[in-house]
Write a protein that holds these residues in place. Structure first.
Motif, mmCIF file in Angstrom:
data_model
loop_
_atom_site.group_PDB
_atom_site.id
_atom_site.type_symbol
_atom_site.label_atom_id
_atom_site.label_comp_id
_atom_site.label_asym_id
_atom_site.label_seq_id
_atom_site.Cartn_x
_atom_site.Cartn_y
_atom_site.Cartn_z
ATOM 1 N N GLU A 1 19.754 15.251 -16.523
ATOM 2 C CA GLU A 1 19.396 16.117 -15.394
ATOM 3 C C GLU A 1 17.980 16.644 -15.543
ATOM 4 N N PHE A 2 17.625 17.046 -16.741
ATOM 5 C CA PHE A 2 16.274 17.557 -17.020
ATOM 6 C C PHE A 2 15.232 16.511 -16.651
ATOM 7 N N PHE B 1 28.901 11.765 -8.843
ATOM 8 C CA PHE B 1 28.461 12.958 -9.561
ATOM 9 C C PHE B 1 27.199 12.725 -10.389
ATOM 10 N N ASP B 2 26.548 11.583 -10.196
ATOM 11 C CA ASP B 2 25.317 11.329 -10.943
ATOM 12 C C ASP B 2 24.228 12.283 -10.471
ATOM 13 N N ALA B 3 23.391 12.731 -11.394
ATOM 14 C CA ALA B 3 22.360 13.719 -11.067
ATOM 15 C C ALA B 3 21.446 13.259 -9.939
ATOM 16 N N THR B 4 21.198 11.950 -9.862
ATOM 17 C CA THR B 4 20.287 11.432 -8.847
ATOM 18 C C THR B 4 20.851 11.531 -7.437
ATOM 19 N N THR B 5 22.161 11.739 -7.306
ATOM 20 C CA THR B 5 22.801 11.798 -5.990
ATOM 21 C C THR B 5 22.447 13.072 -5.232
ATOM 22 N N VAL C 1 12.025 5.931 -5.819
ATOM 23 C CA VAL C 1 13.153 5.050 -6.121
ATOM 24 C C VAL C 1 13.867 5.630 -7.330
ATOM 25 N N MET C 2 15.095 6.083 -7.119
ATOM 26 C CA MET C 2 15.852 6.780 -8.153
ATOM 27 C C MET C 2 17.040 5.913 -8.576
ATOM 28 N N GLU C 3 17.012 5.447 -9.809
ATOM 29 C CA GLU C 3 18.118 4.651 -10.339
ATOM 30 C C GLU C 3 19.203 5.579 -10.878
ATOM 31 N N ALA C 4 20.419 5.391 -10.414
ATOM 32 C CA ALA C 4 21.532 6.193 -10.924
ATOM 33 C C ALA C 4 21.730 5.918 -12.403
ATOM 34 N N GLY C 5 22.138 6.940 -13.127
ATOM 35 C CA GLY C 5 22.385 6.764 -14.546
ATOM 36 C C GLY C 5 23.770 6.212 -14.819
ATOM 37 N N LEU C 6 24.801 6.933 -14.360
ATOM 38 C CA LEU C 6 26.186 6.521 -14.617
ATOM 39 C C LEU C 6 27.018 6.924 -13.403
ATOM 40 N N GLY C 7 27.704 5.966 -12.836
ATOM 41 C CA GLY C 7 28.530 6.255 -11.672
ATOM 42 C C GLY C 7 27.696 6.434 -10.421
ATOM 43 N N GLY C 8 28.122 7.336 -9.563
ATOM 44 C CA GLY C 8 27.424 7.550 -8.305
ATOM 45 C C GLY C 8 27.714 8.914 -7.725
ATOM 46 N N GLY D 1 0.794 -1.221 0.000
ATOM 47 C CA GLY D 1 0.000 0.000 0.000
ATOM 48 C C GLY D 1 0.823 1.267 0.000
ATOM 49 N N THR D 2 2.124 1.156 -0.298
ATOM 50 C CA THR D 2 3.014 2.313 -0.347
ATOM 51 C C THR D 2 3.070 2.842 -1.773
ATOM 52 N N LYS D 3 2.766 4.102 -1.944
ATOM 53 C CA LYS D 3 2.752 4.716 -3.275
ATOM 54 C C LYS D 3 4.195 4.982 -3.701
ATOM 55 N N ALA D 4 4.616 4.305 -4.763
ATOM 56 C CA ALA D 4 6.024 4.344 -5.152
ATOM 57 C C ALA D 4 6.220 5.026 -6.491
ATOM 58 N N GLY D 5 7.146 5.974 -6.517
ATOM 59 C CA GLY D 5 7.591 6.572 -7.768
ATOM 60 C C GLY D 5 8.883 5.907 -8.199
ATOM 61 N N LEU D 6 9.025 5.688 -9.491
ATOM 62 C CA LEU D 6 10.217 5.031 -10.030
ATOM 63 C C LEU D 6 10.799 5.861 -11.155
ATOM 64 N N PHE D 7 12.087 6.180 -11.030
ATOM 65 C CA PHE D 7 12.819 6.846 -12.106
ATOM 66 C C PHE D 7 13.934 5.917 -12.536
ATOM 67 N N THR D 8 13.948 5.549 -13.800
ATOM 68 C CA THR D 8 14.922 4.588 -14.297
ATOM 69 C C THR D 8 15.367 4.988 -15.696
ATOM 70 N N SER D 9 16.415 4.370 -16.178
ATOM 71 C CA SER D 9 16.911 4.668 -17.526
ATOM 72 C C SER D 9 17.752 3.484 -18.007
ATOM 73 N N PRO D 10 17.994 3.393 -19.324
ATOM 74 C CA PRO D 10 17.426 4.244 -20.363
ATOM 75 C C PRO D 10 16.011 3.795 -20.701
#
Length: 409
Positions: free
Chosen positions: A117-118, A145-149, A136-143, A67-76
């Motif tokens: 970043e956009f 300096f990744d925008a999600t950090t 839940v934010m998936e890093a794009g590349l590295g950690g 019952g937890t409302k989850a947002g997910l950002f992933t790539s590509p």
């Protein structure tokens, strides 16, 4: 700039930003959120080399069953950038994307953001407006300096760290692990799946340096061998265990009671395309897997072997910045039949003729993925085994553009 009028205008703007334009550093993200005000959403950051998308999906699926409302950002993405942002497994509407994009662009610093970043900022604004309980934010590349950090997550999950993006993150596993370990924030909690010794040392050193707590997933969750998983392959058991451990830590932080039945259903109902996905095309079986580096290809080989599958042929392509020499022997070992190397409609695609030549044997180039599929189907019968497509998520993206019906379960 003038407000974006519709989704086509937004797509044009993102195209101009450039999918592969990277400028690592957190300055632009920090400036944007200083102007906008950082949302107070609990963030779970997923960092690593392989398994980030699967782990993120497992985690969101478990959250939803509680019952937890989850947002997910992933790539590509495979076909549309809209795949990158989901709330409770649903994509946002095109009009919502336009409204969010205009909000990003009217915020000071919004017009200076890179492509990734956009979209990262757009995703977090969406999660804020949708009042999610977890982002839940998936890093794009590295950690580091990744925008999600930039979101200072209370919890970071580390999937296996291995060799990839060496030209950007550094030539050794220590370099790569040190960069990814930089995502651990002071006073936070990090949970890690199995790691090679060099990577584990870097995670431990970073956690100690910033006063964070590093916990092995095995200390929080038992093996999931007795549970049914929505994603196939032995390697998914480690991803599922990490997600389950991450959920339990998050639930304890949020004072949520975790239930075994809901955990099991969340793992079973998880789905993400392109992970040992079997589809039927014209009565023929095609296996789609996004293995795009040597670590992932080795895991793919083990998964196929465990299921008793021997592909009749393989369609393989990769980006030019990959360590092809380490990948090709693993690809050759996947089949006794031909390896077809199609050209990809991608500015970073590796040269198909060169890759086929380096692979040798029965490898040969093909003009397009459609040509490679036609050749593979003409050269095999179902009794000989399926056709396997692997090597690049962008190659799978071309398949899904041809057959979008396979993007959903």
């Amino acid at each position: 700039m003038e407000p974006l009028k519709d989704y086509d205008a937004l797509q044009g703007y993102m195209d101009r930003l450039g999918l592969f334009h990277m400028d690592l550093g957190l300055g632009r993200m920090e400036a944007f959120w200083a102007a906008r005000g950082m949302p107070g959403i609990p963030v779970v950051h997923v960092v690593g080399t392989n398994g980030k998308g699967s782990t993120s999906t497992f985690l969101c699926s478990i959250a939803r069953t509680h019952g937890t409302k989850a947002g997910l950002f992933t790539s590509p993405h495979f076909v549309s950038p809209r795949e990158r942002v989901q709330v409770n497994r649903a994509l946002l509407g095109r009009d919502e994307w336009v409204a969010l994009a205009n909000e990003v662009l009217t915020t000071p610093g919004g017009e200076a953001l890179t492509y990734f970043e956009f979209q990262t900022c757009l995703a977090m604004l969406a999660f804020e407006k949708r009042n999610v309980d977890m982002a839940v934010m998936e890093a794009g590349l590295g950690g580091r300096f990744d925008a999600t950090t930039v979101f200072s997550p209370r919890l970071t999950l580390f999937t296996p760290i291995d060799m990839d993006h060496e030209k950007i993150l550094g030539p050794t596993l220590v370099d790569i692990a040190r960069d990814k370990a930089g995502a651990i924030h002071p006073g936070s909690v990090a949970v890690t799946g199995p790691q090679r010794a060099e990577a584990m040392i870097e995670l431990a050193n970073r956690a100690e340096a910033v006063g964070a707590r590093l916990i092995p997933a095995s200390d929080v969750a038992d093996p999931v061998d007795g549970l049914r998983l929505g994603l196939s392959g032995p390697h998914q058991r480690d991803n599922a265990r990490l997600a389950l451990a991450g959920w339990r830590v998050f639930a304890a932080m949020a004072d949520i009671r975790s239930e075994a039945d809901a955990e099991g259903f969340g793992l079973e109902s998880a789905f993400v395309p392109g992970r040992l996905q079997r589809v039927s095309l014209g009565g023929r079986t095609v296996i789609l897997d996004g293995a795009h580096n040597s670590h992932a290809l080795a895991a793919l080989g083990e998964a196929l072997k465990a299921d008793g599958i021997r592909p009749a042929s393989v369609i393989f392509a990769c980006l030019a910045d990959k360590d092809v020499s380490a990948m090709l022997p693993l690809v050759r070992a996947l089949t006794d039949g031909p390896v077809l190397v199609p050209g990809m409609d991608n500015e970073r695609a590796g040269d198909a003729a060169r890759i086929a030549s380096e692979m040798g044997g029965a490898a040969r180039p093909a003009a397009t993925l459609a040509d490679a599929l036609s050749e593979a189907f003409a050269a095999r019968s179902e009794a000989q085994g399926p056709v396997l497509i692997c090597g690049s998520l962008y190659l799978l993206g071309e398949f899904y553009r041809m057959h979008p019906e396979f993007l959903t379960k």
